[in-house]
Design a protein around this motif. Sequence first.
Motif, PDB file in Angstrom:
ATOM      1  N   LYS A 147      35.622  13.964   2.171  1.00 55.20           N
ATOM      2  CA  LYS A 147      36.632  13.262   1.365  1.00 55.20           C
ATOM      3  C   LYS A 147      36.929  11.866   1.874  1.00 55.20           C
ATOM      4  O   LYS A 147      37.693  11.130   1.270  1.00 55.20           O
ATOM      5  CB  LYS A 147      37.929  14.075   1.334  1.00 55.20           C
ATOM      6  N   GLY A 148      36.346  11.504   3.018  1.00 55.21           N
ATOM      7  CA  GLY A 148      36.548  10.158   3.532  1.00 55.21           C
ATOM      8  C   GLY A 148      35.520   9.166   2.987  1.00 55.21           C
ATOM      9  O   GLY A 148      35.571   7.966   3.301  1.00 55.21           O
TER      10      GLY A 148
ATOM     11  N   THR B  42      36.980   9.322  11.529  1.00 54.87           N
ATOM     12  CA  THR B  42      37.270   9.915  10.247  1.00 54.87           C
ATOM     13  C   THR B  42      38.333   9.060   9.552  1.00 54.87           C
ATOM     14  O   THR B  42      38.954   8.218  10.191  1.00 54.87           O
ATOM     15  CB  THR B  42      37.800  11.351  10.407  1.00 54.87           C
TER      16      THR B  42
ATOM     17  N   ASN C  41      41.540   8.318   8.769  1.00 57.19           N
ATOM     18  CA  ASN C  41      42.844   8.726   9.284  1.00 57.19           C
ATOM     19  C   ASN C  41      43.900   8.740   8.185  1.00 57.19           C
ATOM     20  O   ASN C  41      44.499   9.762   7.887  1.00 57.19           O
ATOM     21  CB  ASN C  41      43.253   7.761  10.415  1.00 57.19           C
TER      22      ASN C  41
ATOM     23  N   GLY D 286      43.781  11.443   5.531  1.00 51.56           N
ATOM     24  CA  GLY D 286      43.871  12.864   5.858  1.00 51.56           C
ATOM     25  C   GLY D 286      42.933  13.328   6.954  1.00 51.56           C
ATOM     26  O   GLY D 286      42.684  14.517   7.085  1.00 51.56           O
ATOM     27  N   GLY D 287      42.408  12.423   7.765  1.00 52.12           N
ATOM     28  CA  GLY D 287      41.502  12.823   8.850  1.00 52.12           C
ATOM     29  C   GLY D 287      40.206  13.393   8.307  1.00 52.12           C
ATOM     30  O   GLY D 287      39.569  14.246   8.917  1.00 52.12           O
ATOM     31  N   GLN D 288      39.817  12.930   7.108  1.00 56.30           N
ATOM     32  CA  GLN D 288      38.646  13.480   6.429  1.00 56.30           C
ATOM     33  C   GLN D 288      37.375  12.719   6.835  1.00 56.30           C
ATOM     34  O   GLN D 288      37.399  11.501   6.984  1.00 56.30           O
ATOM     35  CB  GLN D 288      38.843  13.386   4.914  1.00 56.30           C
TER      36      GLN D 288
ATOM     37  N   ASN E 165      34.030  13.105  13.550  1.00 49.68           N
ATOM     38  CA  ASN E 165      33.247  12.850  12.342  1.00 49.68           C
ATOM     39  C   ASN E 165      31.808  13.361  12.504  1.00 49.68           C
ATOM     40  O   ASN E 165      31.241  13.980  11.607  1.00 49.68           O
ATOM     41  CB  ASN E 165      33.247  11.356  12.012  1.00 49.68           C
TER      42      ASN E 165
ATOM     43  N   CYS F 150      43.090  22.536  13.900  1.00 46.64           N
ATOM     44  CA  CYS F 150      43.717  22.116  12.643  1.00 46.64           C
ATOM     45  C   CYS F 150      43.450  23.135  11.544  1.00 46.64           C
ATOM     46  O   CYS F 150      44.327  23.453  10.750  1.00 46.64           O
ATOM     47  CB  CYS F 150      43.192  20.748  12.221  1.00 46.64           C
TER      48      CYS F 150
ATOM     49  N   GLY G 160      41.589  18.473   8.173  1.00 50.80           N
ATOM     50  CA  GLY G 160      41.007  17.275   8.783  1.00 50.80           C
ATOM     51  C   GLY G 160      40.672  17.533  10.246  1.00 50.80           C
ATOM     52  O   GLY G 160      40.850  18.642  10.751  1.00 50.80           O
TER      53      GLY G 160
ATOM     54  N   ARG H 216      52.163  14.079   8.617  1.00 56.60           N
ATOM     55  CA  ARG H 216      51.018  14.275   9.499  1.00 56.60           C
ATOM     56  C   ARG H 216      51.442  14.973  10.783  1.00 56.60           C
ATOM     57  O   ARG H 216      52.341  14.501  11.483  1.00 56.60           O
ATOM     58  CB  ARG H 216      50.383  12.925   9.836  1.00 56.60           C
TER      59      ARG H 216
END
Length: 459
Positions: free
Chosen positions: A155-156, A182, A184, A187-189, A220, A321, A340, A402
Amino acid sequence: MKTIIEPFRIKAVEPIRLTSRRERNDLLEVAHYNPFLLRSDDVIIDLLTDSGTSAMSSAQWSVLMRGDESYAGSPSFRRFQEAVSKLMPFKHIIPTHQGRAAESILFSLVGSEGKAIPSNTHFDTTRSNVEASGAEAHDLVIDEGKDPSCLHPFKGNMDIEKLRRFLEDHKGRVPCVMTTITNNAGGGQPVSMENIRATAELAHAFDSPFIIDACRFAENAYFIKLREPGYENTSVEDIVREIFSYADGMTMSAKKDAFANIGGWLALNDDSLAERARTRLIQIEGFPTYGGLAGRDLEAIAQGLTEIVDEHYLAYRLRTCEYIVERLTELGIPVVLPAGGHAVFVDARAWLPHIPPLQYPGQSAVAALYEIGGIRACEIGTVMFGRKTDGTEEAAAMDLVRLAMPRRVYTQSHADYIVEVFAELNDMKDELVGLEIVEEPQSLRHFTSKFRRLSFHSN
Ligand SMILES: *Cc1c(COP(=O)(O)O)cnc(C)c1O
């Protein structure tokens, strides 16, 4: 065994203290409902950030003593440089005291009025440094990345079509294309290797260098190993090297994926840009063999980089997570899916639909988390992104809370406690009220703004 355990044992401990509910009520008022203004010793579980909060290993503590504090030519710098270039083989590696200093140096050289810098999503300090140079910062993440409940493995990712149109519309005005790994703020995606490669190719087709904001490169890389076909059997180290082989430079915060409590760097391949960066470095940070750091900090980073690519660590890291996300989902609390790498993101706008975005549902949830359980979290939403440069205010794309997980710091029982606090909050969520800002600075307002709780029926 099914349980992915913490792959370390504990050698030194730091006591944490649970305050009473009444104490927290008062402390929150004194802090104007902004957790950045709380004292950390009044917090029992601190999820404000994963930045600079890592637990160092015994090996890192050992090499601190070896730190050579010479002004110039320190062997600590050489060890730092070797550790970085083993993973990120750039020609020039320029140490800074943290990531934002690397950003400031880079954008003060390449950014100016009339220029525009696209990214999947600029982090807050990155955006601020781009804008401070006079340039515009644009976020071009894929649409799936803006939908908290959409399941997508990367999703990133940058929206390649949007980037192509952007580069055509801004010909000659894009001094660099960035990607944050990733993502940030989103969403840390993670970002896929395929997307990194496509972004780099497109940037180069338009004569723009490609720069990676690499703060969570190891997380990542592990996501790529788990999710991207063709990388199942590639080592994380090799994935990391491939990622950076497509880039012309990087900015890095060693406070994230280098297990250090301070530090960062700017890396570049372009000789002339690097020379100007070093001159700027000397003006604002220090001599090029220490940047803004002590020799011992360089040692801690060098050692940390060898530990961060350990796949047992990364499996445990991503599981942390995921575990919390699974438990919160069971409670019916809307979270950004999939989990994430460094943080759990609660979708406060969906969770507290009775609080409109301009009354900051994320900030309201953050205040309540502290009040109920002594947990400190961070709003990533309208407080952080809502104030525009022209002074107007509008709802951010999402209102998230977050919960950033410090590296190697908390255990599974801490995670269970966090989930318990959420369960209690979930039962009384309709009683939470919105906030208004009573004082805010000109920019980066989430750090220092003061809030007031609105009374229940104010709207
Ligand atoms: C933390 C961070 C930065 C800034 O680094 P600092 O060391 O905090 O200055 C930049 N980009 C991203 C994605 C970050 O997470």
